[in-house]
Write an enzyme that holds these catalytic residues in place. Structure first.
Site, PDB file in Angstrom:
ATOM      1  N   LEU A  56     -29.892  39.738  43.155  1.00  0.00           N
ATOM      2  CA  LEU A  56     -29.034  40.327  44.186  1.00  0.00           C
ATOM      3  C   LEU A  56     -28.549  41.669  43.657  1.00  0.00           C
ATOM      4  O   LEU A  56     -28.360  41.831  42.446  1.00  0.00           O
ATOM      5  CB  LEU A  56     -27.816  39.437  44.456  1.00  0.00           C
ATOM      6  CG  LEU A  56     -28.049  38.049  45.084  1.00  0.00           C
ATOM      7  CD1 LEU A  56     -26.723  37.286  45.168  1.00  0.00           C
ATOM      8  CD2 LEU A  56     -28.685  38.160  46.464  1.00  0.00           C
ATOM      9  N   ASP A  57     -28.323  42.627  44.554  1.00  0.00           N
ATOM     10  CA  ASP A  57     -27.735  43.906  44.139  1.00  0.00           C
ATOM     11  C   ASP A  57     -26.418  43.629  43.423  1.00  0.00           C
ATOM     12  O   ASP A  57     -25.740  42.642  43.702  1.00  0.00           O
ATOM     13  CB  ASP A  57     -27.432  44.784  45.364  1.00  0.00           C
ATOM     14  CG  ASP A  57     -28.698  45.332  46.009  1.00  0.00           C
ATOM     15  OD1 ASP A  57     -29.740  45.371  45.338  1.00  0.00           O
ATOM     16  OD2 ASP A  57     -28.626  45.725  47.192  1.00  0.00           O
ATOM     17  N   LYS A  58     -26.053  44.550  42.541  1.00  0.00           N
ATOM     18  CA  LYS A  58     -24.823  44.404  41.750  1.00  0.00           C
ATOM     19  C   LYS A  58     -23.602  44.115  42.641  1.00  0.00           C
ATOM     20  O   LYS A  58     -22.768  43.264  42.327  1.00  0.00           O
ATOM     21  CB  LYS A  58     -24.610  45.693  40.954  1.00  0.00           C
ATOM     22  CG  LYS A  58     -23.486  45.614  39.949  1.00  0.00           C
ATOM     23  CD  LYS A  58     -23.475  46.865  39.084  1.00  0.00           C
ATOM     24  CE  LYS A  58     -22.411  46.773  38.016  1.00  0.00           C
ATOM     25  NZ  LYS A  58     -22.490  47.896  37.066  1.00  0.00           N
ATOM     26  N   ASP A  59     -23.484  44.820  43.769  1.00  0.00           N
ATOM     27  CA  ASP A  59     -22.314  44.659  44.644  1.00  0.00           C
ATOM     28  C   ASP A  59     -22.384  43.424  45.539  1.00  0.00           C
ATOM     29  O   ASP A  59     -21.370  43.008  46.097  1.00  0.00           O
ATOM     30  CB  ASP A  59     -22.151  45.895  45.543  1.00  0.00           C
ATOM     31  CG  ASP A  59     -21.442  47.039  44.823  1.00  0.00           C
ATOM     32  OD1 ASP A  59     -21.334  46.967  43.580  1.00  0.00           O
ATOM     33  OD2 ASP A  59     -20.997  47.982  45.490  1.00  0.00           O
ATOM     34  N   THR A  60     -23.573  42.870  45.722  1.00  0.00           N
ATOM     35  CA  THR A  60     -23.725  41.721  46.628  1.00  0.00           C
ATOM     36  C   THR A  60     -23.269  40.437  45.935  1.00  0.00           C
ATOM     37  O   THR A  60     -23.611  40.190  44.781  1.00  0.00           O
ATOM     38  CB  THR A  60     -25.206  41.571  47.064  1.00  0.00           C
ATOM     39  OG1 THR A  60     -25.654  42.806  47.604  1.00  0.00           O
ATOM     40  CG2 THR A  60     -25.364  40.487  48.111  1.00  0.00           C
TER      41      THR A  60
END
Length: 238
Positions: A56-60
């Site tokens: 997952l993306d860092k912010d997700t």
């Protein structure tokens, strides 16, 4: 940053797999930021052989699956490749939208700078969107990606003129409490800068469904983390 205790993140575990509710602001694997940890590193302190089956993306935030052995890793990786994994994300988007099984079928190309863009020369990318809840100027959207391209949901929502809140990369502006409340009800202390309601783009991996080694299906749900829950609560209140 205070790193989470891996055991506290687990929302499903059996002898082959662990699914966690990944916190925001933490990379799945190593990234280019020096002196930072990542979720895989934390996971391996709990169980040394764990492998991340996707990222997952860092912010997700939300559902992220790890395999405990090579057979399990191969088993789930093949399901991802064959597009047999059930993935549901929730996003808070700008604008009011009535999506019903809205399909975006637009190819995506990654650029050298890690930004994705729509391009006929890119790889095929498909996402379905449904409206879950409409607020005054925002929409809570259910996103079902069929493929797994870089920033796919974010790019496809931007294409629908529904960029995700605080997703600066794809046209999503930050959201401030003062913009939800009438000025007379909102007093910011003098000389203090107002912070956005959520400090990352508002995207959460809500469900993950796949088939276990014994052929049984499993579907895991990740509750909203605090920042996402507060955002939705504030939108409902105004």
């Amino acid at each position: 940053m205070k790193y989470p205790v891996f055991k506290d993140l687990i929302i499903f575990e059996n002898e082959d797999f662990i699914v966690v509710n990944k916190p925001p602001f933490l990379s799945t694997l190593e990234d280019r930021t020096p002196n930072t940890t990542n979720l895989l590193k934390i996971a391996r302190q709990y169980s040394p052989d764990l492998q991340a089956c996707h990222r997952l993306d860092k912010d997700t935030s939300g559902c992220l699956a790890f395999a405990k052995n090579p057979e399990a890793y191969r088993h789930l990786s093949m399901q991802f490749e064959a597009r047999e994994v059930y993935k549901v994300y929730h996003a808070v988007a700008w604008g009011t939208h009535k999506f019903e099984e809205q399909l975006v079928n637009r190819s995506i190309s990654p650029s050298a700078k890690g930004v994705a863009r729509l391009s006929p020369e890119g790889k095929p990318a498909e996402t379905y969107f449904n409206t879950l809840e409409i607020f005054n100027r925002h929409t809570l959207v259910e996103c079902l990606p069929i493929t797994g391209r870089l920033h796919q949901i974010r790019v496809h929502l931007a294409y629908l003129k529904a960029p995700i809140v605080n997703d600066a990369l794809y046209g999503g502006e930050p959201l401030y409490l003062s913009s939800l409340k009438p000025k007379k009800h909102y007093n910011l202390k003098q000389q203090t800068e107002e912070l956005p309601l959520i400090k990352r783009f508002a995207l959460h991996s809500f469900n993950l469904g796949f088939v276990l080694m014994n052929g049984e299906p499993v579907k895991v749900e990740a509750p909203y983390p605090k920042d996402f829950a507060v955002l939705v609560k504030q939108l409902r209140a105004h």
